[in-house]
Scaffold this active site. Sequence first.
Site, PDB file in Angstrom:
ATOM      1  N   SER A  92      41.948  39.706  39.819  1.00 37.53           N
ATOM      2  CA  SER A  92      40.904  38.709  40.081  1.00 37.53           C
ATOM      3  C   SER A  92      41.546  37.433  40.604  1.00 37.53           C
ATOM      4  CB  SER A  92      40.069  38.463  38.830  1.00 37.53           C
ATOM      5  OG  SER A  92      40.855  37.887  37.827  1.00 37.53           O
ATOM      6  N   GLY A 137      39.803  34.371  41.245  1.00 35.26           N
ATOM      7  CA  GLY A 137      38.917  33.215  41.115  1.00 35.26           C
ATOM      8  C   GLY A 137      37.965  33.119  42.301  1.00 35.26           C
ATOM      9  N   ALA A 138      37.873  31.917  42.887  1.00 35.38           N
ATOM     10  CA  ALA A 138      36.949  31.703  44.011  1.00 35.38           C
ATOM     11  C   ALA A 138      37.301  32.569  45.221  1.00 35.38           C
ATOM     12  CB  ALA A 138      36.959  30.234  44.397  1.00 35.38           C
ATOM     13  N   GLY A 190      37.830  35.728  45.117  1.00 40.69           N
ATOM     14  CA  GLY A 190      37.333  37.091  44.929  1.00 40.69           C
ATOM     15  C   GLY A 190      38.266  37.970  44.120  1.00 40.69           C
ATOM     16  N   GLY A 199      35.874  36.862  34.570  1.00 37.36           N
ATOM     17  CA  GLY A 199      36.785  38.016  34.651  1.00 37.36           C
ATOM     18  C   GLY A 199      36.249  39.194  33.860  1.00 37.36           C
ATOM     19  N   ASP A 200      35.612  38.905  32.735  1.00 38.25           N
ATOM     20  CA  ASP A 200      35.049  39.979  31.904  1.00 38.25           C
ATOM     21  C   ASP A 200      33.869  40.632  32.636  1.00 38.25           C
ATOM     22  OD1 ASP A 200      36.870  38.917  30.109  1.00 38.25           O
ATOM     23  OD2 ASP A 200      35.368  37.661  29.135  1.00 38.25           O
TER      24      ASP A 200
HETATM   25  N1  LIG Z   1      34.923  29.355  41.504  1.00 36.24           N
HETATM   26  C1  LIG Z   1      34.417  30.574  41.748  1.00 36.24           C
HETATM   27  N2  LIG Z   1      33.555  30.759  42.778  1.00 36.24           N
HETATM   28  C2  LIG Z   1      33.044  31.989  43.040  1.00 36.24           C
HETATM   29  N3  LIG Z   1      33.354  33.095  42.326  1.00 36.24           N
HETATM   30  C3  LIG Z   1      34.213  32.973  41.307  1.00 36.24           C
HETATM   31  C4  LIG Z   1      34.792  31.714  40.970  1.00 36.24           C
HETATM   32  N4  LIG Z   1      35.605  31.890  39.904  1.00 36.24           N
HETATM   33  C5  LIG Z   1      35.522  33.215  39.597  1.00 36.24           C
HETATM   34  N5  LIG Z   1      34.694  33.861  40.438  1.00 36.24           N
HETATM   35  C6  LIG Z   1      34.350  35.307  40.424  1.00 36.24           C
HETATM   36  O1  LIG Z   1      34.667  35.832  39.145  1.00 36.24           O
HETATM   37  C7  LIG Z   1      35.726  36.789  39.227  1.00 36.24           C
HETATM   38  C8  LIG Z   1      36.694  36.622  38.064  1.00 36.24           C
HETATM   39  O2  LIG Z   1      37.183  35.307  38.051  1.00 36.24           O
HETATM   40  P1  LIG Z   1      38.649  34.882  37.654  1.00 36.24           P
HETATM   41  O3  LIG Z   1      38.584  33.421  37.335  1.00 36.24           O
HETATM   42  O4  LIG Z   1      39.615  35.298  38.704  1.00 36.24           O
HETATM   43  O5  LIG Z   1      38.929  35.775  36.349  1.00 36.24           O
HETATM   44  P2  LIG Z   1      39.563  35.403  34.940  1.00 36.24           P
HETATM   45  O6  LIG Z   1      38.412  34.833  34.154  1.00 36.24           O
HETATM   46  O7  LIG Z   1      40.014  36.723  34.426  1.00 36.24           O
HETATM   47  O8  LIG Z   1      40.676  34.426  35.172  1.00 36.24           O
HETATM   48  C9  LIG Z   1      36.383  36.555  40.595  1.00 36.24           C
HETATM   49  O9  LIG Z   1      36.977  37.740  41.061  1.00 36.24           O
HETATM   50  C10 LIG Z   1      35.186  36.099  41.415  1.00 36.24           C
HETATM   51  O10 LIG Z   1      34.418  37.224  41.826  1.00 36.24           O
HETATM   52  O1  LIG Z   2      41.755  36.140  24.205  1.00 38.42           O
HETATM   53  P1  LIG Z   2      41.901  34.919  25.057  1.00 38.42           P
HETATM   54  O2  LIG Z   2      42.832  35.106  26.210  1.00 38.42           O
HETATM   55  O3  LIG Z   2      42.249  33.703  24.229  1.00 38.42           O
HETATM   56  O4  LIG Z   2      40.505  34.647  25.719  1.00 38.42           O
HETATM   57  C1  LIG Z   2      39.341  34.486  24.939  1.00 38.42           C
HETATM   58  C2  LIG Z   2      38.313  33.755  25.709  1.00 38.42           C
HETATM   59  O5  LIG Z   2      38.123  34.413  26.951  1.00 38.42           O
HETATM   60  C3  LIG Z   2      36.747  34.733  27.147  1.00 38.42           C
HETATM   61  O6  LIG Z   2      36.590  36.100  26.793  1.00 38.42           O
HETATM   62  C4  LIG Z   2      36.373  34.470  28.571  1.00 38.42           C
HETATM   63  O7  LIG Z   2      37.211  35.245  29.409  1.00 38.42           O
HETATM   64  P2  LIG Z   2      37.401  35.039  30.973  1.00 38.42           P
HETATM   65  O8  LIG Z   2      36.915  33.661  31.316  1.00 38.42           O
HETATM   66  O9  LIG Z   2      38.862  35.216  31.225  1.00 38.42           O
HETATM   67  O10 LIG Z   2      36.595  36.119  31.622  1.00 38.42           O
HETATM   68  C5  LIG Z   2      35.991  33.884  26.157  1.00 38.42           C
HETATM   69  O11 LIG Z   2      34.809  34.475  25.695  1.00 38.42           O
HETATM   70  C6  LIG Z   2      36.974  33.694  25.026  1.00 38.42           C
HETATM   71  O12 LIG Z   2      36.787  32.471  24.392  1.00 38.42           O
END
Ligand SMILES: Nc1ncnc2c1ncn2[C@@H]1O[C@H](COP(=O)(O)OP(=O)(O)O)[C@@H](O)[C@H]1O
Ligand SMILES: O=P(O)(O)OC[C@H]1O[C@](O)(COP(=O)(O)O)[C@@H](O)[C@@H]1O
Length: 314
Positions: free
Chosen positions: A220, A222-223, A225, A251-252
């Site tokens: 993943s 973030g923004a 994709g 991410g979840d």
């Molecule tokens: N700022 C954002 N703008 C648009 N889509 C986002 C943004 N942040 C996350 N996403 C979407 O959510 C998915 C997971 O986000 P990401 O932040 O990479 O995961 P994680 O929470 O595991 O760090 C990305 O692949 C994207 O599709």
């Molecule tokens: O186990 P970690 O890495 O501390 O993450 C827990 C946190 O991540 C989350 O599951 C959110 O996860 P993501 O933003 O990475 O998708 C929250 O619900 C929780 O507070």
Amino acid sequence: MIVTVTPNPSLDRTVLVGELARGAVHRVEDVRLDPGGKGVNVARALVAANRPTMCVLPTGGTEGTCLAELLVAEAVPVVEVPAASTTRSNVTVVEADGTTTKLNEPGNALSDTEIAALENRTGELAGRADWVVACGSLPAGCPDDLYGRLVRAARAAGARVAVDASGPPLREACRARADLVTPNLAELSELAARPLNRLGDVVEVARRVQREGVATVLVSLGADGALLVEGNGVWHGTSASTFVRSTVGAGDALLAGFLLAGARGPSALHHAVAYGTAAVRLPGSRMPGPDDLCFDSVHVTGVDESLTLNGTAA
Ligand SMILES: Nc1ncnc2c1ncn2[C@@H]1O[C@H](COP(=O)(O)OP(=O)(O)O)[C@@H](O)[C@H]1O
Ligand SMILES: O=P(O)(O)OC[C@H]1O[C@](O)(COP(=O)(O)O)[C@@H](O)[C@@H]1O
């Protein structure tokens, strides 16, 4: 059935403020409480899409009781492993422009008996599961190889295994040949011990993970994709820019969307990015349901490895 395992769940409190300033007093504009932890969120999204799911997690103290009650309210089937220590609480501060600051507690230690109970309950369910999905950080004192052990046990029981973790637990899951891992850019970069600036860098490290025996790597970005590396194929999924309310749980949601669409190929990536994008439009860590998705804004393409992560020339 999909079984999710969250060794370090949390009660997630999200507060909304206009703009965060260090050292200042803020008047909170809105607050919400969600059941949290990565596997917990994956389970919430799966249940919202009517996919048979079991959510295995340790719960302890008042916070643990509250977390389980919130899951019941969302109709998530829960398998609780009673823990002597209190479940952690995580706080997220979301600013009006969507900037998200997370304060995650380490999580109280589980005893050896409680860890064994978590593994046993998961092992019992794995025989009836298509997927076992192990996610999130490990609580204090938990052995780094817990996910590696879960991968081996679940695969022996006939399930495929997905792991969303970071650092040594992720490394152990790769070594145990998880079927699917879903690192974000920072986690993959930590695994590679180098910065990953181009799409080609991400592909290269994902290929290295594949060579260890992991069939599918979903990164993943973030923004920017997400990137799917599977077999000989590589695809990049992006979405048109969207307003961001909270990135917690995105991410979840991405992982849940990937599993819901069969966890294979560009169509599953398309579905996954639709889920991730929908999640950032929702408050706190609210998980999207099918009605929140907008598939038209998502595009999946092949990868020009010379490009930077946002698809521009290096
Ligand atoms: N700022 C954002 N703008 C648009 N889509 C986002 C943004 N942040 C996350 N996403 C979407 O959510 C998915 C997971 O986000 P990401 O932040 O990479 O995961 P994680 O929470 O595991 O760090 C990305 O692949 C994207 O599709
Ligand atoms: O186990 P970690 O890495 O501390 O993450 C827990 C946190 O991540 C989350 O599951 C959110 O996860 P993501 O933003 O990475 O998708 C929250 O619900 C929780 O507070």
